[in-house]
Motif scaffolding. Structure first.
Motif, PDB file in Angstrom:
ATOM      1  N   GLU A 198       0.829  -1.203   0.000  1.00  0.00           N
ATOM      2  CA  GLU A 198       0.000   0.000   0.000  1.00  0.00           C
ATOM      3  C   GLU A 198       0.867   1.259   0.000  1.00  0.00           C
ATOM      4  O   GLU A 198       0.532   2.262  -0.633  1.00  0.00           O
ATOM      5  N   ARG A 199       2.008   1.196   0.700  1.00  0.00           N
ATOM      6  CA  ARG A 199       2.893   2.362   0.764  1.00  0.00           C
ATOM      7  C   ARG A 199       3.735   2.513  -0.501  1.00  0.00           C
ATOM      8  O   ARG A 199       3.983   3.626  -0.963  1.00  0.00           O
ATOM      9  N   THR A 200       4.203   1.390  -1.074  1.00  0.00           N
ATOM     10  CA  THR A 200       5.181   1.460  -2.165  1.00  0.00           C
ATOM     11  C   THR A 200       4.548   1.446  -3.555  1.00  0.00           C
ATOM     12  O   THR A 200       5.036   2.131  -4.460  1.00  0.00           O
ATOM     13  N   VAL A 201       3.496   0.652  -3.740  1.00  0.00           N
ATOM     14  CA  VAL A 201       2.873   0.544  -5.074  1.00  0.00           C
ATOM     15  C   VAL A 201       1.349   0.560  -4.941  1.00  0.00           C
ATOM     16  O   VAL A 201       0.665  -0.376  -5.369  1.00  0.00           O
ATOM     17  N   PRO A 202       0.775   1.607  -4.363  1.00  0.00           N
ATOM     18  CA  PRO A 202      -0.678   1.621  -4.135  1.00  0.00           C
ATOM     19  C   PRO A 202      -1.474   1.465  -5.416  1.00  0.00           C
ATOM     20  O   PRO A 202      -2.597   0.952  -5.392  1.00  0.00           O
TER      21      PRO A 202
END
Length: 373
Positions: free
Chosen positions: A159-163
Motif C-alpha cells: 500500500e505504501r510502495t505501489v498503491p
C-alpha cells in the motif's frame, strides 16, 4: 580450513494447473512461518512469471500479478503466504510437511496453513493460471508478514510502495470462511491500564500501597459490561470488550507497586477507530489508556455491483466477520472487500489444522464461475 558456503536451495516448482487440493499440499510443504517467506515467494513468483497473460511485480516477499485486458471492472484476490509457527506437541498433524487422510469418507489435508491460508492461496494460483480471459480484470496479491504485528504487514508495505497496483472496484480476501461470504470485519483496539502503588514487605502490608488492588475498578467494570450487537448494512456484528492479560507483583512476600491490565475491544464497523477509543474511555472513566494497537473495522459494502454479483454466484446468505482481517486495509483504500475461502476458521493455528480437499475445490469453482461470467 573453512568449509565452502552451501549452495542455495532450489526454488520449489509449483504446477498451477494441478488439482487445487494437490496445489494446497505443495504449498504447505514449503515452510513459511512469518519472517521466512522468501522460499515460497520465490516459488510463487517463478510460477506466475511463466504465464504470459499476467504482468508480475515483486516487492520484498510479496508478489502481485495482474491481467491487463481493459475490462471495465477490476477485482483483487488477496492472500498471505506466511503461517504461524509450527506445533510443538509431539504427533501433531497440523505441521509441515502436509499429510492426508480419509475422515468420514472425505479426503482431508492436514498441515500448517491448510486453513490459514494456503488453501486460499492455492485457489488464487489455480485461477491465475487458467483464467486467461476473465470478464473482470483481476489482480492477484500474495503477501508476507500477515501473522505478526500490523506494522510489518507485506500488504501494508505494498500500500505504501505501489498503491496503484492495489486499486480496484472490489476485493476478495481468501481467508477461511467455510465457503461462505463474510462481509467486512470488526475493528480491534488494544489498550493497557497501569496502576502504581508503594512496595512493602507483605508481613507489614499497611506500610505499602497495593497496585494490584487498584485494578479492581477496571475488572469490575469489564465484568459488568454487556457487549453490543450492531447491525451494519444488514449484517449483525457482535462486539466484545475483555481483559486479555494482567500482570503485577515481583515476589511472594512483596506488596506490588505496579500492575497492568491489557484490554481488547472488538468493535463493529459503524465506528471509527477514534469512536472506539472514546467508547472504552466512557466504560472506564478516570483511567489513563495506553494504546497498544488500533486497527479499523471495515463495512461490508455488499451493495456494490461486483459484491452483489459475487454473493449471488456463491449462492449463500452472507455473514459478518467478527475477527479482524485485511479487508479493513482494502476498505481504508476505498476498495470494498469480503472474506471468502476454504476451511473452518476455528481450525486455524491449531495442532490439528486441516481442510477437506473438496472444500478447496468448491471455493475454486465458485470464484472461477464468477470471474468467467
Amino acid at each position: 580450513m573453512t568449509a565452502p558456503d552451501a549452495a542455495p536451495a532450489a526454488v520449489p516448482v509449483l504446477d498451477l494447473t494441478a488439482d487445487p487440493a494437490e496445489l494446497t499440499a505443495a504449498l504447505v510443504d514449503i515452510a513459511s512461518v512469518s519472517g521466512d517467506e522468501a522460499r515460497i515467494a520465490d516459488a510463487v513468483e517463478a510460477a506466475l512469471r511463466r504465464l504470459p497473460h499476467l504482468r508480475v511485480h515483486r516487492d520484498g516477499d510479496a508478489v502481485v500479478a495482474r491481467t491487463e485486458l481493459g475490462r471495465p471492472e477490476r477485482v483483487v484476490l488477496a492472500g498471505h503466504l506466511d503461517t504461524v509457527p509450527l506445533p510443538t506437541v509431539p504427533g501433531a498433524r497440523g505441521t509441515v510437511p502436509s499429510a492426508r487422510a480419509v475422515v468420514d469418507g472425505r479426503d482431508v489435508l492436514y498441515g500448517r496453513g491448510t486453513v490459514d491460508m494456503k488453501g486460499g492461496v492455492a485457489v488464487q494460483l489455480a485461477l491465475a493460471a487458467t483464467l486467461t480471459e476473465p470478464v473482470r480484470d483481476v489482480t492477484y496479491v500474495f503477501y508476507d508478514h500477515e501473522e505478526v504485528e500490523a506494522a510489518a504487514s507485506g500488504l501494508g508495505r505494498l500500500e505504501r510502495t505501489v498503491p496503484q497496483l492495489l486499486a480496484a472496484d472490489f476485493a476478495v480476501l481468501l481467508e477461511p470462511t467455510d465457503g461462505t461470504v463474510e462481509g467486512g470485519c470488526n475493528g480491534t483496539l488494544r489498550v493497557r491500564i497501569t496502576t502504581t502503588g508503594r512496595a512493602a514487605h507483605s508481613g507489614r502490608s499497611w506500610i505499602g500501597e497495593n497496585a494490584v488492588h487498584k485494578q479492581a475498578d477496571v475488572l469490575t467494570r469489564l465484568a459488568a459490561y454487556t457487549p453490543r450487537t450492531v447491525e451494519v448494512e444488514g449484517l449483525a456484528y457482535r462486539e466484545g470488550l475483555n481483559a486479555i492479560r494482567i500482570s503485577g507483583g515481583v515476589a511472594g512476600n512483596v506488596i506490588p507497586d505496579t500492575a497492568s491490565v491489557e484490554i481488547n475491544y472488538r468493535f463493529a464497523p459503524d465506528k471509527t477507530p477514534e469512536q472506539a477509543l472514546e467508547h472504552v474511555r466512557e466504560v472506564l472513566p478516570g483511567h489513563e489508556l495506553e494504546v497498544l494497537d488500533l486497527s479499523p473495522a471495515a463495512r461490508p459494502g455488499l451493495d456494490r455491483p461486483a459484491a452483489a454479483a459475487f454473493v449471488a454466484a456463491v449462492g449463500q446468505e452472507p455473514r459478518p466477520k467478527y475477527g479482524w482481517t485485511d479487508v479493513a486495509r482494502f476498505s481504508a483504500m476505498g476498495v470494498p472487500a469480503v472474506n471468502f475461502g476454504p476451511g473452518d476458521a476455528l481450525l486455524a493455528h491449531t495442532d490439528d489444522e486441516h481442510v477437506p480437499a473438496d472444500a478447496v475445490r468448491a471455493c475454486h469453482r465458485a470464484l472461477a464461475d464468477w470471474l468467467a461470467g
